[in-house]
Design an enzyme around this catalytic site. Structure first.
Site, PDB file in Angstrom:
ATOM      1  N   CYS A 159       0.822  -1.199   0.000  1.00 14.91           N
ATOM      2  CA  CYS A 159       0.000   0.000   0.000  1.00 14.91           C
ATOM      3  C   CYS A 159       0.862   1.257   0.000  1.00 14.91           C
ATOM      4  O   CYS A 159       1.687   1.449   0.893  1.00 14.91           O
ATOM      5  CB  CYS A 159      -0.916   0.040   1.203  1.00 14.91           C
ATOM      6  SG  CYS A 159      -1.896   1.540   1.166  1.00 14.91           S
ATOM      7  N   ILE A 179      -2.436  -5.847  -9.640  1.00 12.99           N
ATOM      8  CA  ILE A 179      -1.589  -4.856  -9.028  1.00 12.99           C
ATOM      9  C   ILE A 179      -2.365  -4.046  -7.997  1.00 12.99           C
ATOM     10  O   ILE A 179      -3.576  -3.892  -8.107  1.00 12.99           O
ATOM     11  CB  ILE A 179      -0.986  -3.864 -10.064  1.00 12.99           C
ATOM     12  CG1 ILE A 179      -2.073  -3.110 -10.818  1.00 12.99           C
ATOM     13  CG2 ILE A 179      -0.062  -4.577 -11.012  1.00 12.99           C
ATOM     14  CD1 ILE A 179      -1.564  -1.983 -11.735  1.00 12.99           C
TER      15      ILE A 179
HETATM   16  C1  LIG Z   1     -10.828   3.167  -2.438  1.00 12.43           C
HETATM   17  C2  LIG Z   1      -9.807   2.072  -2.527  1.00 12.43           C
HETATM   18  C3  LIG Z   1      -9.351   1.440  -1.374  1.00 12.43           C
HETATM   19  C4  LIG Z   1      -8.406   0.411  -1.440  1.00 12.43           C
HETATM   20  N1  LIG Z   1      -8.005  -0.229  -0.297  1.00 12.43           N
HETATM   21  C5  LIG Z   1      -7.158  -1.293  -0.381  1.00 12.43           C
HETATM   22  C6  LIG Z   1      -6.836  -2.082   0.782  1.00 12.43           C
HETATM   23  O1  LIG Z   1      -7.330  -1.843   1.881  1.00 12.43           O
HETATM   24  N2  LIG Z   1      -5.952  -3.123   0.650  1.00 12.43           N
HETATM   25  C7  LIG Z   1      -5.424  -3.442  -0.573  1.00 12.43           C
HETATM   26  O2  LIG Z   1      -4.647  -4.400  -0.662  1.00 12.43           O
HETATM   27  N3  LIG Z   1      -5.740  -2.745  -1.690  1.00 12.43           N
HETATM   28  C8  LIG Z   1      -6.596  -1.691  -1.625  1.00 12.43           C
HETATM   29  N4  LIG Z   1      -6.947  -1.002  -2.786  1.00 12.43           N
HETATM   30  C9  LIG Z   1      -6.401  -1.432  -4.068  1.00 12.43           C
HETATM   31  C10 LIG Z   1      -7.359  -2.375  -4.802  1.00 12.43           C
HETATM   32  O3  LIG Z   1      -7.598  -3.541  -4.054  1.00 12.43           O
HETATM   33  C11 LIG Z   1      -6.822  -2.721  -6.185  1.00 12.43           C
HETATM   34  O4  LIG Z   1      -5.580  -3.364  -6.037  1.00 12.43           O
HETATM   35  C12 LIG Z   1      -6.634  -1.513  -7.087  1.00 12.43           C
HETATM   36  O5  LIG Z   1      -7.647  -0.560  -6.846  1.00 12.43           O
HETATM   37  C13 LIG Z   1      -6.626  -1.855  -8.572  1.00 12.43           C
HETATM   38  O6  LIG Z   1      -7.841  -2.426  -8.989  1.00 12.43           O
HETATM   39  P1  LIG Z   1      -9.054  -1.562  -9.660  1.00 12.43           P
HETATM   40  O7  LIG Z   1      -8.452  -0.736 -10.739  1.00 12.43           O
HETATM   41  O8  LIG Z   1     -10.015  -2.583 -10.139  1.00 12.43           O
HETATM   42  O9  LIG Z   1      -9.614  -0.718  -8.572  1.00 12.43           O
HETATM   43  C14 LIG Z   1      -7.895   0.033  -2.699  1.00 12.43           C
HETATM   44  C15 LIG Z   1      -8.352   0.661  -3.860  1.00 12.43           C
HETATM   45  C16 LIG Z   1      -9.301   1.677  -3.798  1.00 12.43           C
HETATM   46  C17 LIG Z   1      -9.772   2.327  -5.065  1.00 12.43           C
END
Ligand SMILES: Cc1cc2nc3c(=O)[nH]c(=O)nc-3n(C[C@H](O)[C@H](O)[C@H](O)COP(=O)(O)O)c2cc1C
Ligand SMILES: Cc1cc2nc3c(=O)[nH]c(=O)nc-3n(C[C@H](O)[C@H](O)[C@H](O)COP(=O)(O)OP(=O)(O)OC[C@H]3O[C@@H](n4cnc5c(N)ncnc54)[C@H](O)[C@@H]3O)c2cc1C
Ligand SMILES: Cc1cc2nc3c(=O)[nH]c(=O)nc-3n(C[C@H](O)[C@H](O)[C@H](O)COP(=O)(O)OP(=O)(O)OC[C@H]3O[C@@H](n4cnc5c(N)ncnc54)[C@H](O)[C@@H]3O)c2cc1C
Ligand SMILES: Cc1cc2nc3c(=O)[nH]c(=O)nc-3n(C[C@H](O)[C@H](O)[C@H](O)COP(=O)(O)O)c2cc1C
Ligand code: FES
Ligand code: FES
Lengths: 299, 317, 317, 299
Positions: free
Chosen positions: C144, C205
Site C-alpha cells: 500500500c 496490481i
Molecule cells: C478506495 C480504494 C481502497 C483500497 N483499499 C485497499 C486495501 O485496503 N488493501 C489493498 O490491498 N488494496 C486496496 N486497494 C487497491 C485495490 O484492491 C486494487 O488493487 C486496485 O484498486 C486496482 O484495482 P481496480 O483498478 O479494479 O480498482 C484500494 C483501492 C481503492 C480504489
C-alpha cells in the site's frame, strides 16, 4: 548514409516533395476544420452514412484521400478516426462518410445527430492515381476493374464515377457478408450496371470469396481491350489475395491500406506500411499504394 | 477553430511574462512538443506556427537508421494509448542533412532527442550533432521501453544513467537534458544520479510500460507484448514523479505526461516543472501545443500571475 | 438492470466450467472483489448475491485500529481515480467479533487482506485470524503506497517482501496470497522472491502512485500529495505486470487493475491470471462483480471454451 | 478492543443497526434503478432541474437523502454524482434533482435530454431528523429555522414543506451569489412567505453573508416560542459558521455534509466526516449529522 530520401529505407519524404516553409507546394496541405453534421443515418445493416458541412475539405478532397475525424472533445477520446471520402461536393461544401459501426468510436459516431459539431483534419494522403501524377505524362486508365470488399466501397465509389466521366470502362466487383450489407449500390450501378457480387452467405451473387470473381474477370477479359488499371480496397486478407492475383499481369494496380493511425499527418510513424522503399507512412504516403511497391509478405 | 488554414499562434494577454530558462536553454514560453509525437515539426507546421513554441523537440536520433517495430504499432486504451513505434528513425546523418536544413528557416530553439542501444551510441550522436549550429540542446532518452537494449532500459539503474550522462556531458557545453523513465521504484534516485553526473535538466516522464490484449484473437493488440502508455491516463503518475523529483534535485525539470490543456500544464509547473512537453495531445488536436501556451497565459492573466516563473514548484502539500 | 431490488446473480450458460484453484483456494468462478473497495461485502449485499462470487476479499485488517487519512480522500482522474483512504480499519479484534459473525450466514470463501507497518504486525494479524474458522485465505498487502511505513512500501524490495512472506507462511497452512505493488522497476523480481519464500499465489496490481493538483488553489486535490491510482486508466499497466509475472513464477496469479467487463477479465486470464479482482468498477456499477462473472461465462460460451482454465496464460506474444 | 460499535472510533455501524442477511431491516436498502429523463432545464443561471422517472426510489426517498447517479455508461466516467432529492412524487414515480453546473459531470448532465437513460442508486443515507427516529419518542419540531446556502436549498425544500404540514412554523434563510441564482423560491415561499435573503452582490435582501441573517434571527427569536430545530445545508465554510452560531443555543441542529463519494453505499470509506464517534461514513451515516456530533475543527 545515402542521402536520397527515396533510397533511404527508413524515412520516405512524400513523393510530391517535402513542402518548403510557407510557400506554395504541389499538394494541398491538410487543415483542421470544424464540421457540422447535416444528416446521419443507417443505409445498410450497421453501415451508416454521415453528411457533414466542411467546405474547405469538400473543395480539396480527392477520391482515396481521407479525413481524420475527432468525434468528441472529451479527453478520454485520444485517437481520431480515419475515414475515406465517400463523396465530396465542393459546390455545397459537404462531404459524406460511409462507415461501419464496429467499436466505441463508430458507435459514438452513429449517435451523432443533425446540428452536432465535430472537427476533422483533411484532406489527407494520396488518393487513387495520385502516385503517377508527378510523372511527365498523366496516366488515364481506359478499362478498369475496381475491387471493393465490405466498406472498401467507400473510397472507390467516387473513383468509379470519375473514371467513367473520363470515358474509362469500369467493372466493379463487390464482396459483402450478405446482400443487405452492400452499400452504395446505386452509385456503383450508374457506372457499372452489371456489378459482380459475392456474398459470404450466398444471399446474392456468387456464394464465396470476392477474389474468385476477380480471378474470373482477369482470366476472361478481352486481350484486345485489356484492363489497364485495378483499384483494391477491403479487409487486409482480401487485399493480399487480390494483390496476388493482379501482380504480374501488367495491369497497373493500386490498393488502399488500412492502418491504425494516431496523428494522421505523418509525424508519429504509427501507420507504416512495408514497401520496397522501407516502412513508409500510410497516412501521408498512402493510404493508396501501388500493389508493386507494397511488400505483401511483411504486411 | 473553424476552417481556418492559418498557422495557429498563441493568444498572450498583455503583461504576462512567459519566458523560462531550462538549464541554460532560453525558451520564450514553457511549452515544447514531446519527442516522437511531432516528427521534426514539419507536418505540424501546417497547423501551427512552429516559431511560437518555447522550443521544438525532435524525435529520437540514433547513429544508424532504426527500422522500429512491425505493425500494429498503436492502440487506444482508456484515456490513453499504447505505442511500440520502436524509435524508427533515419539516423544522424540523414537528420543532419535533411532535417536541420529544413529547420534553418525557423528560429525556434531546437532540442534534439538522442537515443542509443549503448553508451557509445549516445556519444556518437552527440559528437556528430556538436558540428551542427542549428542544435540548441540535447534530450538524452535513456528510458525508451520499446527497444530491447539487451534487457531493461539504461534509465532504470542510477549508475548506468549517470554513466550515460557523464559521457554526454564531456562532449558538449550545450544544455543537456536527461529524460527519465517512470518504470522505476525510485525516480528521485535516478534524478539525483544524473544531476550529479552533470545534467543541466531532467525531463519526465517517458511512457509507462503497458500491454493490451485482443481477447478474441488471444494476441497482443500490438506487434510487441509490452508497449508505452501515454496520454491523459498517465497524468497523475507524471505529476507525482515531477513533484518527487523536484524535491530531490536542484536542476530544472521538463514535465510531461498527459498534458492536454493549459491548466494541465500549470499543474506540472506547480508540481515543480520549469517547462512542459505536449505529446499525445497533438494527436487529439494538432494545435494542442499552441492551445496549451494560450491556456497557461490565460491562467496567469486570470490569477494575477505576472511571470509564469512564479508558478514553478508552487504547490502546497 | 431495471428497478430491480433482487440481489443480482450471474448468468452462466450450460456447459461452461468456471471453477478455478487459486493456490489451494477453490473458487467456483475466477472473480473476487478488490480489497478496500467492497468493505466486507455487507453493503454490496444489497445489490448482489455475495455467495455468487468466486471469493469475497475483505478490506485490509491491521492489529490495532487505523484512522486513515484526512479528507479529501478521493478524486477523479481521466478514466480513473486517486485514493488516499489510508487503510482505515477497526483492527483485527473488531473484525473477528463483528465482521466474521455477519459473514457466517454466507458460504462464499473468504480472503482476508492483511496490512501492517512492520513484519510483526502482519504476523500478529495472521496469528489472530488462524483462530477463526471462517477465514479461508490471506492476501498479504505489502504494497500500500498510502501509509508511511517509514519510507517505501515493503513490497518494493525483494528481500523485505520475502521476509514478510516467510514469516506469514510459518504461521499458516491456508492459501497465502501476496499482493504486489506496481511501483517497482522489476515486478518479476519481487514475485520470484515471494514465491521462493513460500507464497501460494500473488495478487497484482495494487494502486499506482499518482498525484492530482488543483491549479487554482495550488494544492493537492487530496489530503496527501501522493495517492493511489486505480480504474480503467491503469489496466494496460496491470495487464503488462500480470504477463511479466506469469512468465517469472509458477504459482497462480490473482490479477486486477481496471477490470470493468467480462472481456477485461478474460484479458487478464489470457495474460496469465488464474482469477481476477474487481475494484473501482464497483463504484461505477454495484453489480460489476456479477456482470464480470456473466461476461466471462458468455465469452466462454461464444468462443467454445468449455473450461475457463483453458484461457489462463493463453495469450500469444 | 472495545466491541461496541458506537464506541469504536474508527468504524461506526449505521445507528439503525447493521442489516442481517436477507430478512427485514429497519431501513429501506438502496437499490440500483434505471431512470429516464422526463425533463431537464435551467431554472436559475447555471442551476438546472432534472425530473426523472424512477418509481422505486421515488416511493422510498426521504428529504435529506440522496441518489448516486451514473450519467454515462462509458468507462472513462468512473465516479457517480451524489445529488439530493429536491422532490420525490411516489404517485407519479418521479424524482427531481436540482443541480448546479460546476464541472465535467454536471455539464454532461445538463446536456441530457428527455428520454435519455441513466441509472442511480437510491435512496441513500440518513435524511433530516432521521437520527432521532430510532429513539423511543419521535421528535416533532414546532418552530424551525432552515439555512440554505446556494444549492443547499435542494435537500431543504421538501423538509420545509413536510415540517409545515405537521404544523411546524418554518423560517427560511437563503443565501446566494446573486438574486437570479436563487432557485426554488416559489416552493420556499409557500411555506415561508417572508424569506430572509442574503446575496453576495447585494442584488436582493441583505448585502453580505447569510450567517449575518442567521445570527440576527437567533438573537431576536421570541423566548416563549423558541426555535427547537435548525437545518443547515450549503458550502462548507457557511456550514461551519452557521453551526458555530447555533451550537450551545439548545436548538437541535442538523447539517447536511458534502463529501466526495466513490461507492456511495458505505464500502469504500472515501466520504468520512470527523465526528465525536470518529471518522464516519457520510454516505450511509449521513449526509445529515447533528451539529453536536461533527468535530468542526477537523472538518
Ligand atoms: C478506495 C480504494 C481502497 C483500497 N483499499 C485497499 C486495501 O485496503 N488493501 C489493498 O490491498 N488494496 C486496496 N486497494 C487497491 C485495490 O484492491 C486494487 O488493487 C486496485 O484498486 C486496482 O484495482 P481496480 O483498478 O479494479 O480498482 C484500494 C483501492 C481503492 C480504489
Ligand atoms: C485511411 C483509412 C480510411 C478508412 N476509411 C473508412 C471508411 O470510409 N469507412 C469505414 O467504416 N472505415 C474506414 N476505415 C476504418 C475505420 O477507421 C475504423 O473502422 C474505425 O476507426 C474503427 O473505430 P472503432 O472505435 O469503431 O472500432 P475499434 O474498437 O477501434 O476497432 C474495431 C476493430 O477494427 C479494427 N480497426 C480499427 N481501426 C482500424 C484501422 N484504422 N485500420 C484497421 N483496423 C482497424 C480494430 O483493430 C478492431 O479489431 C478507414 C481506415 C483508414 C486508415
Ligand atoms: C450527499 C450529497 C448531496 C448533494 N446534492 C447536491 C444537489 O442536490 N445539487 C447539487 O448541485 N450538488 C449536490 N451535491 C454536490 C455534487 O455532487 C457536486 O457538485 C458534483 O458532483 C460536481 O460534479 P462535477 O463533475 O460537475 O464537478 P467537479 O469538476 O467534480 O467539481 C467541481 C468542484 O466541486 C467540488 N466538488 C465536487 N463534488 C463534490 C462533493 N461531492 N462534495 C464537495 N465538493 C465537491 C470539486 O472539488 C470542485 O472544486 C451533493 C453532494 C453530496 C455529497
Ligand atoms: C507515438 C509516440 C512516440 C514516442 N517516441 C518517443 C521518442 O522517440 N523519444 C522519446 O524520448 N520519447 C518518445 N515518446 C514519449 C513522449 O515523448 C512522452 O514522454 C510520453 O508520450 C508522455 O507524454 P504524453 O502523455 O503527452 O504523450 C513517444 C510517445 C508516443 C506516444
Ligand atoms: S498516423 Fe502518424 S505518421 Fe501516419
Ligand atoms: S462513499 Fe464509499 S463509504 Fe461513503
Amino acid at each position: 548514409m545515402d542521402e536520397n530520401p527515396s533510397d533511404d529505407p527508413y524515412v520516405c519524404e512524400p513523393l510530391h516533395g517535402s513542402h518548403p516553409r510557407g510557400d506554395g507546394t504541389d499538394r494541398v496541405p491538410p487543415a483542421l476544420e470544424d464540421a457540422n453534421v447535416l444528416s446521419n443515418e443507417p443505409v445498410a445493416d450497421d453501415v451508416w452514412l454521415m453528411r457533414l458541412s466542411a467546405p474547405r475539405t469538400a473543395a480539396t478532397a480527392r477520391p482515396g484521400q481521407f479525413a481524420h475525424v475527432r468525434l468528441s472533445q472529451e479527453r478520454d477520446s485520444v485517437l481520431r478516426v480515419p475515414l475515406s471520402f465517400f463523396a465530396a461536393t465542393p459546390s455545397e461544401g459537404t462531404i459524406s462518410l460511409l462507415y461501419q459501426v464496429l467499436g466505441a468510436s463508430t458507435r459514438l459516431m452513429s449517435q451523432m445527430r443533425r446540428g452536432e459539431a465535430c472537427d476533422l483534419i483533411g484532406p489527407i494522403g494520396r488518393g487513387w492515381l495520385d502516385r503517377r501524377a508527378p510523372a511527365a505524362t498523366i496516366f488515364e486508365p481506359r478499362r478498369a476493374i475496381l475491387v471493393a470488399g465490405g466498406l472498401g466501397v467507400a473510397p472507390l465509389a467516387t473513383l468509379a464515377e470519375n473514371l467513367a466521366a473520363t470515358g474509362c470502362r469500369v467493372d466493379v466487383v463487390v464482396g459483402a457478408r450478405t446482400t443487405s450489407r452492400i452499400a452504395a449500390r446505386e452509385r456503383l450501378e450508374t457506372v457499372c450496371p452489371d456489378l459482380s457480387i459475392a456474398t459470404d452467405d450466398g444471399s446474392e451473387g456468387y456464394h464465396g470469396l470476392i477474389t474468385h470473381l476477380v480471378s474470373e474477370r482477369l482470366a476472361t477479359h478481352v486481350p484486345e481491350d485489356p484492363y489497364d488499371y485495378c483499384a483494391i480496397c477491403g479487409p487486409a486478407p482480401m487485399e493480399v489475395a487480390a494483390a496476388h492475383l493482379v501482380q504480374g499481369t501488367g495491369i497497373y494496380a493500386e490498393v488502399s491500406t488500412e492502418r491504425l493511425m494516431a496523428c494522421g499527418v505523418g509525424a508519429c510513424l504509427s501507420c507504416v506500411v512495408p514497401t520496397t522503399r522501407g516502412l513508409v507512412r500510410s497516412c501521408v504516403e498512402g493510404p493508396v499504394f501501388s500493389v508493386e511497391e507494397v511488400v505483401w509478405d511483411e504486411l | 477553430m473553424s476552417s481556418d488554414v492559418r498557422r495557429a499562434v498563441p493568444v498572450i494577454p498583455a503583461g504576462v511574462e512567459l519566458a523560462v530558462d531550462l538549464g541554460g536553454l532560453k525558451m520564450r514560453n514553457p511549452v515544447t512538443d514531446a519527442s516522437g509525437t511531432f516528427g521534426c515539426g514539419e507536418e505540424y507546421g501546417d497547423f501551427i506556427d512552429l516559431d511560437a513554441l518555447g522550443a521544438l523537440t525532435a524525435k529520437g536520433v540514433s547513429p544508424a537508421p532504426w527500422t522500429g517495430n512491425a505493425a500494429p504499432r498503436i492502440c487506444e486504451t482508456p484515456s490513453g494509448m499504447l505505442n511500440c513505434i520502436g524509435l524508427q528513425n533515419p539516423g544522424m546523418e540523414y537528420f543532419c542533412t535533411h532535417k536541420l536544413p529544413w529547420l534553418a528557416s525557423y528560429g525556434v530553439p531546437l532540442i534534439v532527442n538522442v537515443v542509443g542501444h549503448a553508451l557509445s551510441e549516445y556519444t556518437t550522436v552527440i559528437e556528430r550533432l556538436e558540428r551542427e549550429t542549428r542544435v540548441d540542446a540535447y534530450e538524452v532518452n535513456i528510458s525508451c521501453p520499446n527497444v530491447d537494449a539487451g534487457g531493461m532500459a539504461m534509465g532504470t539503474d542510477p549508475a548506468c544513467a549517470a554513466a550515460v550522462t557523464r559521457a554526454c556531458r564531456a562532449l558538449t557545453s550545450r544544455p543537456l537534458i536527461v529524460k527519465l523513465t517512470p518504470n522505476v521504484t525510485n525516480v528521485a534516485d535516478i534524478a539525483r544520479a544524473v544531476e550529479a553526473a552533470g545534467a543541466d535538466a531532467v525531463s519526465l516522464i517517458n511512457t509507462v510500460q503497458g500491454m493490451a490484449i485482443d481477447a478474441h484473437r488471444r494476441r497482443s493488440r500490438l506487434s510487441r507484448p509490452v508497449a508505452g502508455l501515454s496520454g491523459p491516463a498517465i497524468k497523475p503518475i507524471a505529476l507525482r514523479m515531477v513533484w518527487q523529483v523536484s524535491k530531490a534535485v536542484g536542476i530544472p525539470l521538463l514535465g510531461m505526461g498527459g498534458i492536454v490543456t493549459g491548466e494541465d500544464a500549470v499543474e506540472f509547473l506547480l508540481a515543480g516543472a520549469t517547462a512542459v512537453s505536449v505529446g499525445t495531445a497533438n494527436f487529439m488536436n494538432p494545435r494542442a501545443t499552441i492551445d496549451v501556451i494560450s491556456g497557461i497565459a490565460a491562467f496567469c492573466a486570470d490569477e494575477g500571475v505576472r511571470d509564469v516563473n512564479e508558478l514553478i514548484g508552487g504547490v502546497q502539500c
